[in-house]
Design a protein around this motif. Structure first.
Motif, PDB file in Angstrom:
ATOM      1  N   CYS A 104      55.429 -31.228 -20.890  1.00 56.43           N
ATOM      2  CA  CYS A 104      56.383 -31.262 -22.297  1.00 56.43           C
ATOM      3  C   CYS A 104      55.712 -30.106 -22.939  1.00 56.43           C
ATOM      4  O   CYS A 104      54.685 -29.749 -22.918  1.00 56.43           O
ATOM      5  N   LEU A 105      56.834 -29.387 -23.575  1.00 51.32           N
ATOM      6  CA  LEU A 105      56.466 -28.185 -24.415  1.00 51.32           C
ATOM      7  C   LEU A 105      56.987 -28.367 -25.575  1.00 51.32           C
ATOM      8  O   LEU A 105      58.094 -28.296 -25.656  1.00 51.32           O
TER       9      LEU A 105
ATOM     10  N   GLN B 230      65.235 -32.451 -16.082  1.00 53.92           N
ATOM     11  CA  GLN B 230      64.631 -31.651 -17.273  1.00 53.92           C
ATOM     12  C   GLN B 230      65.298 -32.004 -18.532  1.00 53.92           C
ATOM     13  O   GLN B 230      66.504 -32.163 -18.554  1.00 53.92           O
TER      14      GLN B 230
ATOM     15  N   GLU C 252      60.642 -29.086 -24.815  1.00 55.44           N
ATOM     16  CA  GLU C 252      61.389 -29.041 -23.346  1.00 55.44           C
ATOM     17  C   GLU C 252      60.557 -30.008 -22.602  1.00 55.44           C
ATOM     18  O   GLU C 252      59.297 -30.038 -22.821  1.00 55.44           O
ATOM     19  N   ALA C 253      60.975 -30.435 -21.577  1.00 57.75           N
ATOM     20  CA  ALA C 253      60.502 -31.356 -20.836  1.00 57.75           C
ATOM     21  C   ALA C 253      60.721 -31.437 -19.322  1.00 57.75           C
ATOM     22  O   ALA C 253      62.066 -31.202 -19.223  1.00 57.75           O
ATOM     23  N   ALA C 254      59.897 -31.590 -18.426  1.00 56.41           N
ATOM     24  CA  ALA C 254      60.356 -31.475 -17.038  1.00 56.41           C
ATOM     25  C   ALA C 254      59.548 -32.580 -16.194  1.00 56.41           C
ATOM     26  O   ALA C 254      58.337 -32.651 -16.584  1.00 56.41           O
TER      27      ALA C 254
ATOM     28  N   LYS D 294      65.973 -30.130 -22.441  1.00 57.42           N
ATOM     29  CA  LYS D 294      65.964 -29.132 -23.328  1.00 57.42           C
ATOM     30  C   LYS D 294      66.728 -29.476 -24.495  1.00 57.42           C
ATOM     31  O   LYS D 294      67.873 -29.715 -24.494  1.00 57.42           O
TER      32      LYS D 294
END
Lengths: 298, 179
Positions: free
Chosen positions: B49-50, B92, B59-61, B94
């Protein structure tokens, strides 16, 4: 000096916005992808086959730890017996079996076939499992072995009555398989089978067979299968076991419907006791039903 | 000296433009299916996670293969037959914080709305989902809980197992501490 200063200022303004955009552009290739790609992955490849048997042969697939696999197998009579015998369905031979996964790479099993009232034991090990990732292993290697004992009355043509030791046979198997893609898997099967006693000595006591098993997935839950073994010490009037099947996977259940010339459902019976000729239409319809039960926690 | 100061200023400026990012690689993502015949849960503890606290973007993936099920055979079927991990290895999200304004430097719990795109099984959908952001002793963490319908992501559930798998899957995300 002033001109140099101005020059540098302009240079930095010209250069750094550029670097700045490059940095931002790199950002747009997404640091999130870099982050997720940095997770170490070693993916073990499983589900090369839906079940632990291709049709009659062992597959490179193993049971998971703690899983019980109840297997009910049927082989009907010959299809070419016609409508009077309802294409063989009047006649059924069966094997009931129970396999258990002690670990993900070690399975044991027992079974009993109505054909010659034969009991069988199975030990199956997977020393090598196909995987991709940090370490690539292109194939799975499985060792299977077991013993079988026939308990039906056996009196040979010469009048010899088999004793308990005579009824035993053993086998060892080496399977080398690869899931080439999600759709296609192929394996080679080498078997060494020893029968303590062969009725009237019509066949070698120890036979070697080389076989192949394949799966071609049609949809996510349907697959065509092929299972063939070539017995190099086959006696006259005996034939090589060949099966063509359709696997249906329903999540927990696997139905393996097939046509084969082999009546046997253990290694001795299908390798050394197949007396029907596939190519003369002496084919049987049959099915394997596998039901998985999970015990314990992983 | 003057030019050096200019360069330093511009370089710093480039960092500010890019924004300050908080990252985790150990976000926990759980999903739950509650159907008449079976309750299914799976967890993945390797979510990334960013969070950009200057632009309020997130953002997460997650890698689909990283989901762990209690039943190992079920895990194989999940990858093989449902989400098709060999084709679509990751899911993902976003998006951005569309409402709510968390104070990144002040301790507290902030309820926010996230708006963005969610991609699962190769299908991308616009989603709005509630989340909560927690700042504790200056450390940020986030949490979200929402439901998806598998039909939206073209994940087919055969009629035979319709009573075993709920089409509405509850998803639960805990980022843990972001640094």
């Amino acid at each position: 000096m002033k001109t140099i200063n101005a020059f540098l200022l302009i240079l930095s303004l010209v250069l750094f916005p550029a670097t700045n955009t490059i940095l931002m552009a790199q950002d747009q290739i997404s640091p999130i992808d870099e982050l997720i790609d940095s997770i170490p992955q070693n993916e073990k490849i499983s589900q090369a086959f839906y079940s632990t048997r291709v049709i009659q042969s062992q597959s490179v697939e193993m049971l998971h730890k703690g899983n019980f696999d109840v297997r009910i197998l049927h082989r009907f009579g010959q299809v070419n017996n016609g409508i009077k015998e309802f294409f063989g369905l009047d006649d059924a031979s069966m094997r009931m079996g129970l396999d258990f996964g002690i670990t993900d790479n070690f399975t044991i099993g027992v079974g009993r076939s109505s054909f010659r009232k034969e009991y069988d034991l199975l030990l199956k090990l997977r020393p090598v499992q196909q995987q991709v990732g940090n370490k690539n292993i292109p194939f799975s290697l499985v060792l299977a072995g077991g013993a079988m004992i026939r308990t039906a009355d056996e009196i040979s043509l010469s009048g010899y009555k088999a004793d308990a030791g005579d009824r035993l046979s053993y086998y060892g198997q080496l399977l080398l398989g690869r899931k080439f893609s999600n759709r296609f898997s192929l394996q080679l099967i080498q078997t060494l089978l020893h029968m303590n006693y062969v009725n009237d000595g019509i066949m070698d006591n120890t036979i070697y067979a080389l076989g192949a098993g394949a799966r071609l997935k049609l949809t996510k839950r349907l697959a065509l299968t092929l299972d063939y073994n070539h017995n190099f010490s086959k006696a006259e009037d005996y034939y090589q076991p060949l099966g063509i099947g359709l696997d249906i996977e329903t999540g927990g259940h696997v139905f393996q419907l097939h046509f084969s010339n082999a009546l046997g459902m253990n290694e001795r019976a299908y390798l050394a006791d197949t007396t029907d000729d596939f190519w003369k239409g002496e084919i049987r319809f049959g099915f394997n039903l596998s039901r998985m039960f999970q015990t314990g926690r992983n | 000296m003057k030019q050096l100061a200019t360069i330093v200023c511009i370089c710093l400026n480039s960092f500010w433009v890019n924004g300050q990012k908080l990252i985790t690689r150990t976000a926990s993502i759980g999903f739950y299916s509650d159907a008449p015949l079976e309750k299914i849960t799976a967890t993945n503890r390797q979510g990334v996670c960013l969070l950009d606290i200057d632009n309020n973007t997130i953002e997460a993936a997650v890698l689909m293969r990283g989901f762990e099920f209690r039943k190992t055979l079920m895990q194989e079927h999940f990858n093989e037959n449902y989400v098709e991990s060999h084709r679509y290895p990751k899911a993902q999200f976003k998006g951005k914080i569309s409402s709510g304004s968390p104070q990144w430097t002040t301790d507290g719990n902030y309820d926010v709305q996230l708006e963005g795109t969610l991609t699962i099984h190769g299908e991308t959908r616009t989603v709005r989902l509630p989340a909560s952001i927690r700042v504790n002793k200056g450390i940020v963490s986030a949490q979200a809980e929402f439901s998806i319908n598998v039909d939206d992501y073209k994940i087919r559930i055969p009629a035979l197992v319709a009573d075993n798998i709920n089409k509405n899957i509850r998803i639960d995300i805990h980022t843990g501490d972001l640094h």
